[in-house]
Design a protein around this motif. Structure first.
Motif, PDB file in Angstrom:
ATOM      1  N   SER A 274      34.522  55.436  48.166  1.00  0.00           N
ATOM      2  CA  SER A 274      34.201  56.083  46.887  1.00  0.00           C
ATOM      3  C   SER A 274      35.445  56.631  46.203  1.00  0.00           C
ATOM      4  CB  SER A 274      33.193  57.211  47.094  1.00  0.00           C
ATOM      5  OG  SER A 274      31.950  56.691  47.480  1.00  0.00           O
ATOM      6  N   GLN A 275      36.349  57.213  46.978  1.00  0.00           N
ATOM      7  CA  GLN A 275      37.597  57.737  46.401  1.00  0.00           C
ATOM      8  C   GLN A 275      38.420  56.606  45.786  1.00  0.00           C
ATOM      9  OE1 GLN A 275      39.717  59.933  49.391  1.00  0.00           O
ATOM     10  NE2 GLN A 275      38.043  61.372  49.705  1.00  0.00           N
ATOM     11  N   HIS A 276      38.568  55.521  46.520  1.00  0.00           N
ATOM     12  CA  HIS A 276      39.313  54.375  46.011  1.00  0.00           C
ATOM     13  C   HIS A 276      38.639  53.793  44.763  1.00  0.00           C
ATOM     14  CE1 HIS A 276      42.275  54.215  49.134  1.00  0.00           C
ATOM     15  NE2 HIS A 276      41.441  53.829  50.087  1.00  0.00           N
ATOM     16  N   LEU A 277      37.328  53.649  44.812  1.00  0.00           N
ATOM     17  CA  LEU A 277      36.587  53.080  43.686  1.00  0.00           C
ATOM     18  C   LEU A 277      36.718  53.950  42.437  1.00  0.00           C
ATOM     19  CD1 LEU A 277      33.469  51.902  45.685  1.00  0.00           C
ATOM     20  CD2 LEU A 277      35.116  50.404  44.515  1.00  0.00           C
ATOM     21  N   ARG A 278      36.733  55.260  42.629  1.00  0.00           N
ATOM     22  CA  ARG A 278      36.907  56.170  41.495  1.00  0.00           C
ATOM     23  C   ARG A 278      38.253  55.940  40.818  1.00  0.00           C
ATOM     24  NH1 ARG A 278      39.737  60.514  41.166  1.00  0.00           N
ATOM     25  NH2 ARG A 278      39.929  60.793  43.402  1.00  0.00           N
ATOM     26  N   LEU A 279      39.308  55.774  41.615  1.00  0.00           N
ATOM     27  CA  LEU A 279      40.641  55.510  41.057  1.00  0.00           C
ATOM     28  C   LEU A 279      40.694  54.167  40.335  1.00  0.00           C
ATOM     29  CD1 LEU A 279      42.852  56.696  44.055  1.00  0.00           C
ATOM     30  CD2 LEU A 279      42.583  57.838  41.843  1.00  0.00           C
ATOM     31  N   LEU A 280      40.092  53.159  40.942  1.00  0.00           N
ATOM     32  CA  LEU A 280      40.090  51.814  40.343  1.00  0.00           C
ATOM     33  C   LEU A 280      39.278  51.787  39.053  1.00  0.00           C
ATOM     34  CD1 LEU A 280      39.677  49.851  43.672  1.00  0.00           C
ATOM     35  CD2 LEU A 280      41.730  49.902  42.212  1.00  0.00           C
ATOM     36  N   ARG A 281      38.224  52.563  39.031  1.00  0.00           N
ATOM     37  CA  ARG A 281      37.409  52.653  37.819  1.00  0.00           C
ATOM     38  C   ARG A 281      38.164  53.387  36.714  1.00  0.00           C
ATOM     39  NH1 ARG A 281      31.739  55.802  37.618  1.00  0.00           N
ATOM     40  NH2 ARG A 281      31.612  55.897  35.368  1.00  0.00           N
ATOM     41  N   SER A 282      38.856  54.454  37.067  1.00  0.00           N
ATOM     42  CA  SER A 282      39.605  55.208  36.045  1.00  0.00           C
ATOM     43  C   SER A 282      40.758  54.377  35.481  1.00  0.00           C
ATOM     44  CB  SER A 282      40.103  56.540  36.587  1.00  0.00           C
ATOM     45  OG  SER A 282      41.118  56.350  37.534  1.00  0.00           O
ATOM     46  N   ALA A 283      41.263  53.425  36.260  1.00  0.00           N
ATOM     47  CA  ALA A 283      42.326  52.531  35.788  1.00  0.00           C
ATOM     48  C   ALA A 283      41.754  51.320  35.053  1.00  0.00           C
ATOM     49  CB  ALA A 283      43.189  52.076  36.957  1.00  0.00           C
ATOM     50  N   ARG A 284      40.457  51.266  34.915  1.00  0.00           N
ATOM     51  CA  ARG A 284      39.741  50.191  34.223  1.00  0.00           C
ATOM     52  C   ARG A 284      39.882  48.835  34.914  1.00  0.00           C
ATOM     53  NH1 ARG A 284      41.106  49.367  28.669  1.00  0.00           N
ATOM     54  NH2 ARG A 284      43.235  49.481  29.406  1.00  0.00           N
ATOM     55  N   LEU A 285      40.098  48.869  36.230  1.00  0.00           N
ATOM     56  CA  LEU A 285      40.137  47.631  37.001  1.00  0.00           C
ATOM     57  C   LEU A 285      38.731  47.237  37.445  1.00  0.00           C
ATOM     58  CD1 LEU A 285      43.324  48.416  39.064  1.00  0.00           C
ATOM     59  CD2 LEU A 285      43.093  46.654  37.301  1.00  0.00           C
ATOM     60  N   LEU A 286      37.886  48.231  37.661  1.00  0.00           N
ATOM     61  CA  LEU A 286      36.487  48.018  38.004  1.00  0.00           C
ATOM     62  C   LEU A 286      35.618  48.802  37.038  1.00  0.00           C
ATOM     63  CD1 LEU A 286      36.466  48.452  41.905  1.00  0.00           C
ATOM     64  CD2 LEU A 286      36.518  46.318  40.614  1.00  0.00           C
ATOM     65  N   ARG A 287      34.380  48.363  36.912  1.00  0.00           N
ATOM     66  CA  ARG A 287      33.399  49.149  36.160  1.00  0.00           C
ATOM     67  C   ARG A 287      32.196  49.361  37.063  1.00  0.00           C
ATOM     68  NH1 ARG A 287      29.582  45.499  34.099  1.00  0.00           N
ATOM     69  NH2 ARG A 287      30.416  43.392  33.946  1.00  0.00           N
ATOM     70  N   ALA A 288      31.483  50.444  36.809  1.00  0.00           N
ATOM     71  CA  ALA A 288      30.335  50.802  37.636  1.00  0.00           C
ATOM     72  C   ALA A 288      29.044  50.532  36.879  1.00  0.00           C
ATOM     73  CB  ALA A 288      30.414  52.273  38.028  1.00  0.00           C
ATOM     74  N   GLU A 289      28.057  50.079  37.624  1.00  0.00           N
ATOM     75  CA  GLU A 289      26.721  49.851  37.079  1.00  0.00           C
ATOM     76  C   GLU A 289      25.734  50.563  37.997  1.00  0.00           C
ATOM     77  OE1 GLU A 289      26.270  45.619  37.302  1.00  0.00           O
ATOM     78  OE2 GLU A 289      27.670  45.243  35.651  1.00  0.00           O
ATOM     79  N   ARG A 290      24.838  51.320  37.404  1.00  0.00           N
ATOM     80  CA  ARG A 290      23.823  52.010  38.206  1.00  0.00           C
ATOM     81  C   ARG A 290      22.569  51.145  38.274  1.00  0.00           C
ATOM     82  NH1 ARG A 290      23.206  56.878  40.153  1.00  0.00           N
ATOM     83  NH2 ARG A 290      24.923  57.778  38.977  1.00  0.00           N
ATOM     84  N   HIS A 291      22.085  50.965  39.503  1.00  0.00           N
ATOM     85  CA  HIS A 291      20.820  50.273  39.749  1.00  0.00           C
ATOM     86  C   HIS A 291      19.988  51.220  40.602  1.00  0.00           C
ATOM     87  CE1 HIS A 291      22.139  46.285  38.288  1.00  0.00           C
ATOM     88  NE2 HIS A 291      23.321  46.686  38.724  1.00  0.00           N
ATOM     89  N   GLY A 292      19.051  51.910  39.962  1.00  0.00           N
ATOM     90  CA  GLY A 292      18.287  52.923  40.682  1.00  0.00           C
ATOM     91  C   GLY A 292      19.204  54.070  41.062  1.00  0.00           C
ATOM     92  N   LYS A 293      19.250  54.392  42.341  1.00  0.00           N
ATOM     93  CA  LYS A 293      20.098  55.492  42.812  1.00  0.00           C
ATOM     94  C   LYS A 293      21.465  55.019  43.270  1.00  0.00           C
ATOM     95  CE  LYS A 293      16.351  58.482  44.267  1.00  0.00           C
ATOM     96  NZ  LYS A 293      15.812  59.314  45.342  1.00  0.00           N
ATOM     97  N   GLN A 294      21.664  53.714  43.325  1.00  0.00           N
ATOM     98  CA  GLN A 294      22.926  53.185  43.835  1.00  0.00           C
ATOM     99  C   GLN A 294      23.861  52.775  42.708  1.00  0.00           C
ATOM    100  OE1 GLN A 294      21.951  49.925  46.482  1.00  0.00           O
ATOM    101  NE2 GLN A 294      22.416  51.240  48.231  1.00  0.00           N
ATOM    102  N   MET A 295      25.156  52.927  42.994  1.00  0.00           N
ATOM    103  CA  MET A 295      26.194  52.463  42.082  1.00  0.00           C
ATOM    104  C   MET A 295      26.726  51.138  42.618  1.00  0.00           C
ATOM    105  SD  MET A 295      26.472  54.577  39.623  1.00  0.00           S
ATOM    106  CE  MET A 295      28.037  54.324  38.837  1.00  0.00           C
ATOM    107  N   PHE A 296      26.921  50.205  41.710  1.00  0.00           N
ATOM    108  CA  PHE A 296      27.495  48.907  42.041  1.00  0.00           C
ATOM    109  C   PHE A 296      28.769  48.739  41.228  1.00  0.00           C
ATOM    110  CE2 PHE A 296      23.218  48.564  43.409  1.00  0.00           C
ATOM    111  CZ  PHE A 296      23.199  47.615  44.412  1.00  0.00           C
ATOM    112  N   TYR A 297      29.769  48.140  41.835  1.00  0.00           N
ATOM    113  CA  TYR A 297      31.066  47.959  41.185  1.00  0.00           C
ATOM    114  C   TYR A 297      31.358  46.486  41.021  1.00  0.00           C
ATOM    115  CZ  TYR A 297      31.779  52.894  41.845  1.00  0.00           C
ATOM    116  OH  TYR A 297      31.646  54.250  41.769  1.00  0.00           O
ATOM    117  N   VAL A 298      31.982  46.167  39.882  1.00  0.00           N
ATOM    118  CA  VAL A 298      32.348  44.790  39.564  1.00  0.00           C
ATOM    119  C   VAL A 298      33.643  44.825  38.760  1.00  0.00           C
ATOM    120  CG1 VAL A 298      30.980  44.703  37.433  1.00  0.00           C
ATOM    121  CG2 VAL A 298      31.418  42.592  38.712  1.00  0.00           C
ATOM    122  N   ALA A 299      34.401  43.726  38.797  1.00  0.00           N
ATOM    123  CA  ALA A 299      35.650  43.642  38.025  1.00  0.00           C
ATOM    124  C   ALA A 299      35.361  43.936  36.558  1.00  0.00           C
ATOM    125  CB  ALA A 299      36.280  42.274  38.181  1.00  0.00           C
ATOM    126  N   SER A 300      36.236  44.689  35.934  1.00  0.00           N
ATOM    127  CA  SER A 300      36.026  45.113  34.547  1.00  0.00           C
ATOM    128  C   SER A 300      35.847  43.959  33.581  1.00  0.00           C
ATOM    129  CB  SER A 300      37.191  45.968  34.065  1.00  0.00           C
ATOM    130  OG  SER A 300      37.221  47.171  34.763  1.00  0.00           O
TER     131      SER A 300
END
Length: 101
Positions: free
Chosen positions: A55-81
């Protein structure tokens, strides 16, 4: 073209993106998310790291716009921006496989 990047604040942003990708787990996380959205749990399991660290790594990657997050129900899914991230990583992987003369 290069002068447009060098003369702007984008140089700092670009350097930060490459710095983030320079850490093995972060690189693997982005690579795992190139094609389809992945949950934090599945990524942590695949990389054999804790969900907290993932989660810490994903947060950094998301803030750098390398990944984006999608919410599906209660879970977060990550995919290349976008396609740019996919192309850069795929091109670099291909480049690393080339024979050295």
């Amino acid at each position: 073209m290069l002068s447009a990047i060098v003369d702007s604040d984008r140089t700092e942003q670009l350097a930060e993106m490459f710095r983030l990708l320079g850490e093995r787990n972060r690189l693997l996380l982005v690579y795992a998310c190139l094609e389809t959205p992945r949950s934090v749990q599945s990524l942590a399991d695949e990389l054999e790291i804790s969900m907290s660290l993932a989660s810490q790594h994903l947060r950094l990657l998301r803030s750098a716009r390398l990944l984006r997050a999608e919410r599906h129900g209660k879970q977060m899914f990550y995919v290349a921006s976008d396609d740019h991230v996919q192309r850069v990583l795929k091109d670099m992987a291909s480049h690393s496989e080339e024979d050295v003369d």
